[in-house]
Design an enzyme around this catalytic site. Structure first.
Site, PDB file in Angstrom:
ATOM      1  N   LYS A 240       0.833  -1.212   0.000  1.00  0.00           N
ATOM      2  CA  LYS A 240       0.000   0.000   0.000  1.00  0.00           C
ATOM      3  C   LYS A 240       0.862   1.254   0.000  1.00  0.00           C
ATOM      4  O   LYS A 240       0.533   2.263  -0.649  1.00  0.00           O
ATOM      5  CB  LYS A 240      -0.937   0.001   1.206  1.00  0.00           C
ATOM      6  CG  LYS A 240      -1.856   1.237   1.276  1.00  0.00           C
ATOM      7  CD  LYS A 240      -2.717   1.376   0.033  1.00  0.00           C
ATOM      8  CE  LYS A 240      -3.529   2.680   0.026  1.00  0.00           C
ATOM      9  NZ  LYS A 240      -4.593   2.698   1.042  1.00  0.00           N
TER      10      LYS A 240
ATOM     11  N   LYS B 269      -0.485  11.751   5.593  1.00  0.00           N
ATOM     12  CA  LYS B 269      -0.168  10.706   6.574  1.00  0.00           C
ATOM     13  C   LYS B 269       0.517   9.528   5.903  1.00  0.00           C
ATOM     14  O   LYS B 269       1.522   8.993   6.394  1.00  0.00           O
ATOM     15  CB  LYS B 269      -1.456  10.264   7.267  1.00  0.00           C
ATOM     16  CG  LYS B 269      -1.301   9.164   8.304  1.00  0.00           C
ATOM     17  CD  LYS B 269      -1.580   7.781   7.753  1.00  0.00           C
ATOM     18  CE  LYS B 269      -3.032   7.612   7.358  1.00  0.00           C
ATOM     19  NZ  LYS B 269      -3.341   6.217   6.912  1.00  0.00           N
TER      20      LYS B 269
END
Length: 295
Positions: A168, A236
């Protein structure tokens, strides 16, 4: 019928939980806000008053949460209230370290743990067309296939626990860099007198084509940045990527530049907008008038 506890009913989690209800599962959800709970009840699921209530005595527990600290907090409820043998699937995007921690602690309690971050944004969640990258044991992956099949089109076991989060991170690296380059391509065409809309159509049909060009070129040209995935969350994720690269001793200069552009977008006040709002950063760097980013 499989009983599922689903914690985190936001932009992504809400439609995902709804698909699981449609697939015939008994879904009990929890979220800190009422909107997701109301949507789940309307879809035929049940609402819990707490995360602990949602995960208690379920066959499968699922989390879809914004950051590591949220996963850590809810997972403590999972450790306390889930039965041994429960399959825990975390669809959140977090650090590989936290994913491995959930696996280590879960194994001690007899849980089966998978990290399964997703790609596809709100559109992919709504259309049950997510890409799902999974880390964990093959037997647990096979047990989770009916869940993945109800939510996504592309599903792969990419390694042991934590590997899903590693893939990811790579995904977010490519997505962020692609948005930055598409933004520059738009400005280049607009300012050289080309028809940018037709130009992007051509790019989308050639080697430069991408899912981003397929889904986002019209909204970017219109400077419409209604969030499917917010700049704040991609910021983030870029922190996860930079940390992972440091640990792996891998040089990612393009990734570092992309992280700076996304940080600039937040500093300019665009954190709540879609990550395609990197175009506004490119606008500003080129001296163009800034927009408010609304449709």
């Amino acid at each position: 019928m499989t009983t599922i506890g689903f914690v985190g009913l936001g932009i992504m989690g809400s439609p995902m939980a709804g698909h699981l209800v449609e697939a015939g599962h008994d879904v009990t959800g929890y979220d800190v806000g009422p909107t997701g709970l109301d949507k789940l009840k309307a879809a035929g699921g049940a609402a819990a008053a707490s995360a602990a209530e949602a995960v208690r005595d379920k066959d499968i527990v699922i989390t879809m949460l914004p950051q590591d600290e949220h996963v850590e907090q809810v997972f403590r409820d999972v450790l306390e209230h889930a039965n041994p043998g429960t399959l825990y699937i975390d669809f959140s995007t977090i650090t590989p370290q936290t994913a491995r921690w959930t696996a280590q602690e879960g194994t001690k309690k007899g849980l089966r743990v998978l990290d399964a971050p997703v790609s596809g944004g709100e559109t992919g969640a709504v259309n049950a067309a997510l890409s799902i990258m999974v880390g964990g044991a093959e037997a647990d992956f096979e047990a989770a296939r009916p869940i993945f099949g109800a939510l996504g089109k592309t599903v792969a076991l990419v390694g042991g626990n934590g590997a899903g989060q590693c893939v990811k991170a790579a995904n977010q690296l490519v997505v962020g860099g692609t948005y930055a380059l598409v933004a520059e391509a738009i400005l280049l065409m607009e300012n050289l007198g080309a028809d940018a809309a037709k130009g992007l159509d051509v790019l989308a049909g050639g080697l430069a084509g991408s899912k981003i060009l397929e889904l986002k070129r019209e909204s970017m040209l219109a400077r419409n940045f209604v969030p499917g995935f917010r700049i704040d969350l991609h910021h983030k994720d870029m922190g996860i990527i930079l940390q992972a690269a440091r640990q792996a001793e891998v040089s990612i200069p393009m990734g570092a530049l992309t992280a700076q552009l996304i940080a600039a977008a937040r500093a300019m006040g665009y954190g709540s907008l879609d990550h395609s709002a990197l175009l506004l950063v490119a606008d500003a760097l080129s001296g163009r008038a800034e927009t408010d980013g609304e449709s």
